[in-house]
Design a protein around this motif. Structure first.
Motif, PDB file in Angstrom:
ATOM      1  N   THR A  34       0.838  -1.198   0.000  1.00 23.19           N
ATOM      2  CA  THR A  34       0.000   0.000   0.000  1.00 23.19           C
ATOM      3  C   THR A  34       0.880   1.257   0.000  1.00 23.19           C
ATOM      4  OG1 THR A  34      -0.266  -0.248   2.422  1.00 23.19           O
ATOM      5  CG2 THR A  34      -2.021  -1.127   1.012  1.00 23.19           C
ATOM      6  N   ILE A  35       1.208   1.753   1.174  1.00 22.98           N
ATOM      7  CA  ILE A  35       1.932   3.020   1.253  1.00 22.98           C
ATOM      8  C   ILE A  35       3.353   2.902   0.712  1.00 22.98           C
ATOM      9  CG2 ILE A  35       2.709   2.646   3.645  1.00 22.98           C
ATOM     10  CD1 ILE A  35       2.156   5.699   4.066  1.00 22.98           C
ATOM     11  N   ASP A  36       4.026   1.759   0.957  1.00 18.31           N
ATOM     12  CA  ASP A  36       5.390   1.591   0.446  1.00 18.31           C
ATOM     13  C   ASP A  36       5.400   1.458  -1.074  1.00 18.31           C
ATOM     14  OD1 ASP A  36       6.393   1.701   3.033  1.00 18.31           O
ATOM     15  OD2 ASP A  36       6.400  -0.469   3.285  1.00 18.31           O
ATOM     16  N   ALA A  37       4.438   0.732  -1.612  1.00 22.84           N
ATOM     17  CA  ALA A  37       4.354   0.584  -3.067  1.00 22.84           C
ATOM     18  C   ALA A  37       4.135   1.935  -3.736  1.00 22.84           C
ATOM     19  CB  ALA A  37       3.231  -0.382  -3.434  1.00 22.84           C
ATOM     20  N   ALA A  38       3.335   2.801  -3.120  1.00 18.72           N
ATOM     21  CA  ALA A  38       3.107   4.132  -3.685  1.00 18.72           C
ATOM     22  C   ALA A  38       4.414   4.921  -3.743  1.00 18.72           C
ATOM     23  CB  ALA A  38       2.063   4.878  -2.854  1.00 18.72           C
ATOM     24  N   LYS A  39       5.268   4.746  -2.728  1.00 26.85           N
ATOM     25  CA  LYS A  39       6.566   5.433  -2.722  1.00 26.85           C
ATOM     26  C   LYS A  39       7.443   4.931  -3.866  1.00 26.85           C
ATOM     27  CE  LYS A  39       6.478   6.128   2.289  1.00 26.85           C
ATOM     28  NZ  LYS A  39       7.072   5.688   3.596  1.00 26.85           N
ATOM     29  N   VAL A  40       7.417   3.627  -4.128  1.00 23.78           N
ATOM     30  CA  VAL A  40       8.205   3.079  -5.235  1.00 23.78           C
ATOM     31  C   VAL A  40       7.730   3.663  -6.561  1.00 23.78           C
ATOM     32  CG1 VAL A  40       8.842   0.980  -6.484  1.00 23.78           C
ATOM     33  CG2 VAL A  40       8.701   0.938  -3.986  1.00 23.78           C
ATOM     34  N   LEU A  41       6.428   3.800  -6.698  1.00 24.33           N
ATOM     35  CA  LEU A  41       5.864   4.353  -7.933  1.00 24.33           C
ATOM     36  C   LEU A  41       6.091   5.855  -8.046  1.00 24.33           C
ATOM     37  CD1 LEU A  41       2.442   2.446  -7.989  1.00 24.33           C
ATOM     38  CD2 LEU A  41       4.390   2.046  -9.506  1.00 24.33           C
ATOM     39  N   GLY A  42       6.346   6.511  -6.913  1.00 24.57           N
ATOM     40  CA  GLY A  42       6.553   7.952  -6.929  1.00 24.57           C
ATOM     41  C   GLY A  42       5.261   8.734  -6.975  1.00 24.57           C
ATOM     42  N   VAL A  43       4.181   8.183  -6.396  1.00 25.58           N
ATOM     43  CA  VAL A  43       2.889   8.861  -6.377  1.00 25.58           C
ATOM     44  C   VAL A  43       2.489   9.139  -4.932  1.00 25.58           C
ATOM     45  CG1 VAL A  43       2.166   7.837  -8.553  1.00 25.58           C
ATOM     46  CG2 VAL A  43       1.588   6.688  -6.408  1.00 25.58           C
ATOM     47  N   ASP A  44       1.681  10.153  -4.731  1.00 24.66           N
ATOM     48  CA  ASP A  44       1.264  10.510  -3.378  1.00 24.66           C
ATOM     49  C   ASP A  44      -0.252  10.544  -3.220  1.00 24.66           C
ATOM     50  OD1 ASP A  44       0.590  12.779  -4.786  1.00 24.66           O
ATOM     51  OD2 ASP A  44       1.959  14.119  -3.710  1.00 24.66           O
ATOM     52  N   ASP A  45      -0.974   9.941  -4.161  1.00 19.72           N
ATOM     53  CA  ASP A  45      -2.436   9.989  -4.097  1.00 19.72           C
ATOM     54  C   ASP A  45      -3.065   8.607  -3.923  1.00 19.72           C
ATOM     55  OD1 ASP A  45      -1.846   8.988  -6.605  1.00 19.72           O
ATOM     56  OD2 ASP A  45      -3.231  10.301  -7.696  1.00 19.72           O
ATOM     57  N   GLN A  46      -2.297   7.638  -3.483  1.00 21.98           N
ATOM     58  CA  GLN A  46      -2.845   6.316  -3.218  1.00 21.98           C
ATOM     59  C   GLN A  46      -2.007   5.624  -2.150  1.00 21.98           C
ATOM     60  OE1 GLN A  46      -2.251   4.888  -7.412  1.00 21.98           O
ATOM     61  NE2 GLN A  46      -1.262   3.124  -6.465  1.00 21.98           N
TER      62      GLN A  46
END
Length: 438
Positions: free
Chosen positions: A378-390
């Protein structure tokens, strides 16, 4: 996490009412419990208000929400939608996989991918990173246009390899066919110099990729002997990373062997995929550089099991599958203990699509706490993707929400029983639906 009193909820409902009068009907989710991905804690009953594809509010307790369609998820834990950072939606492993490459057309793989995408979404994965496959950018576009159901896709398109390396599309071809086709080059994702590396990244940009994937070492399932030898020079990897940065791309590096990993991490890749022979030195380097590790335990276990079956893999592949596949879970355990940044990925397409959530169980078996495993998706995967809206259930975030019976932090096997899936505020699955789970 925003927690409000009953009086504040009432005011919230009144505030939303005028805006909702001319808008699509909002949705109110009555969650029995809610997983806060920022803290890793399971909170009590909450109401989540969803409007226009976004989370509009999160309140404690089960409160009436004016004008909203209410979905009763009592007895369930709501979590942010999960992200699988390593899939291949264009195919799925079978005993026929190697021969199908000579018999099937691209359109055959495209039709198959539609079913794989739907299974992935229905299993609770609202986003994926597809790391290698020419079908993926087109599938991404079809999903975005609402033509088919599936997760949000970050597509790499064709993986970048070196001649004879993992992802060289001509591995295993006989001499006559190789002569007719000629050696593949940067357009086909095969490089042998710094200039080739730059051209290959630019070609992926031309084709509409979202992320760059390189095969920094040999691989398990490629028709080649080595599964771990380094396959890029330091300068070649650096050229890929720098050119990718010019276009706003992040780089994922498939890597099993230590030296190939070291070169990729030194060059600045975003993530190491698989990481089988990751040494203590490489782990320390990844921590210093902030490089993410995506273990893909499911794929390792799958290929190790299939290697025991005569004829499932070509004989050149079978020893690699038996040797390398069995080690990935051990590496994941060591990496977690060492404090390496880790996020969730399965390499699904090696295993059966829709079985992605089983990775959670394997992570917990490796000694990773269930709450951390959920954060990885969830939150860690969003960091890998470089997004802050999920990756978080909070006001202003994408309304990507999954619910499972019970409490997955107490019993991680609950992730295998997903019966509510929402992506961008659209409900694709709810308790009692006849639509079968994958």
């Amino acid at each position: 996490m925003s927690i409000r009193s009953s009086s504040q909820v009432a005011l919230l409902c009144l505030a939303f009412a005028p805006a909702l009068a001319g808008a699509a009907t909002p949705t109110g989710l009555h969650c029995g419990q809610l997983f806060d991905s920022r803290s890793g804690e399971v909170l009590g009953a909450h109401t989540v208000l969803v409007r226009d594809g976004k989370v509009a509010g999160v309140t404690a307790g089960h409160e009436a929400v004016a004008g909203a369609e209410v979905v009763d998820l009592g007895g369930h834990t709501c979590t942010p939608g999960w992200t699988d950072l390593h899939v291949h939606l264009g195919g799925q492993s079978s005993e026929n996989s190697y021969s199908e490459g000579f018999r099937l057309d691209d359109v055959d793989y495209a039709y198959r991918s539609v079913g794989y995408a739907e299974k992935t979404l229905m299993a609770g994965f609202t986003s994926v990173r597809d790391l290698g496959g020419e079908v993926a950018p087109h599938l991404r576009d079809a999903i975005n246009r609402g033509l088919v159901d599936g997760p949000r896709i970050w597509a790499a398109g064709k993986s970048i390899a070196t001649t004879g390396g993992h992802a060289d599309p001509t591995n295993g071809y006989n001499s006559t066919l190789s002569h007719l086709l000629g050696p593949p080059g940067p357009t086909e994702g095969v490089i042998n110099s710094v200039d080739d590396a730059r051209q290959a990244v630019r070609q992926r940009y031309k084709e509409g990729s979202d992320v760059i994937k390189i095969t920094a070492t040999g691989g398990v399932l490629s028709y080649a002997k080595s599964g771990d030898a380094p396959q890029f020079t330091v300068d070649e990897v650096a050229a890929v990373v720098q050119t990718a940065k010019d276009y706003g791309y992040r780089v994922a590096a498939h890597a099993h062997g230590e030296e190939g990993m070291r070169r990729a991490v030194e060059a600045g890749v975003t993530s190491i995929e698989h990481g089988t022979y990751m040494s203590d030195e490489v782990m320390a380097l990844m921590k210093r550089k902030g490089t993410w590790y995506i273990p893909t335990i499911h794929a390792g276990r799958f290929v190790a099991d299939k290697a025991k079956i005569d004829g499932y893999f070509p004989e050149v592949v079978r020893p690699k599958a038996a040797r390398i596949g069995a080690l990935i879970q051990q590496t994941a355990a060591r990496a977690y203990e060492a404090g390496v940044p880790m996020a969730f990925g399965t390499d699904m397409g090696v295993g059966p699509h829709g079985d992605n959530a089983r990775e959670f169980l394997y992570l917990v078996e490796a000694g990773i706490p269930a709450a951390k495993a959920l954060q990885m998706a969830t939150i860690d995967a969003a960091k890998v993707l470089g997004v802050d809206d999920q990756g978080v259930i909070a006001a202003g975030q994408r309304a990507d929400i999954v619910a499972v019976p019970g409490n997955p932090v107490e019993d991680i096997a609950a992730v295998l029983a997903v019966d509510f899936v929402m992506k961008d505020g659209v409900v694709y699955r709810r308790p009692g639906d006849a639509r079968a789970a994958p």
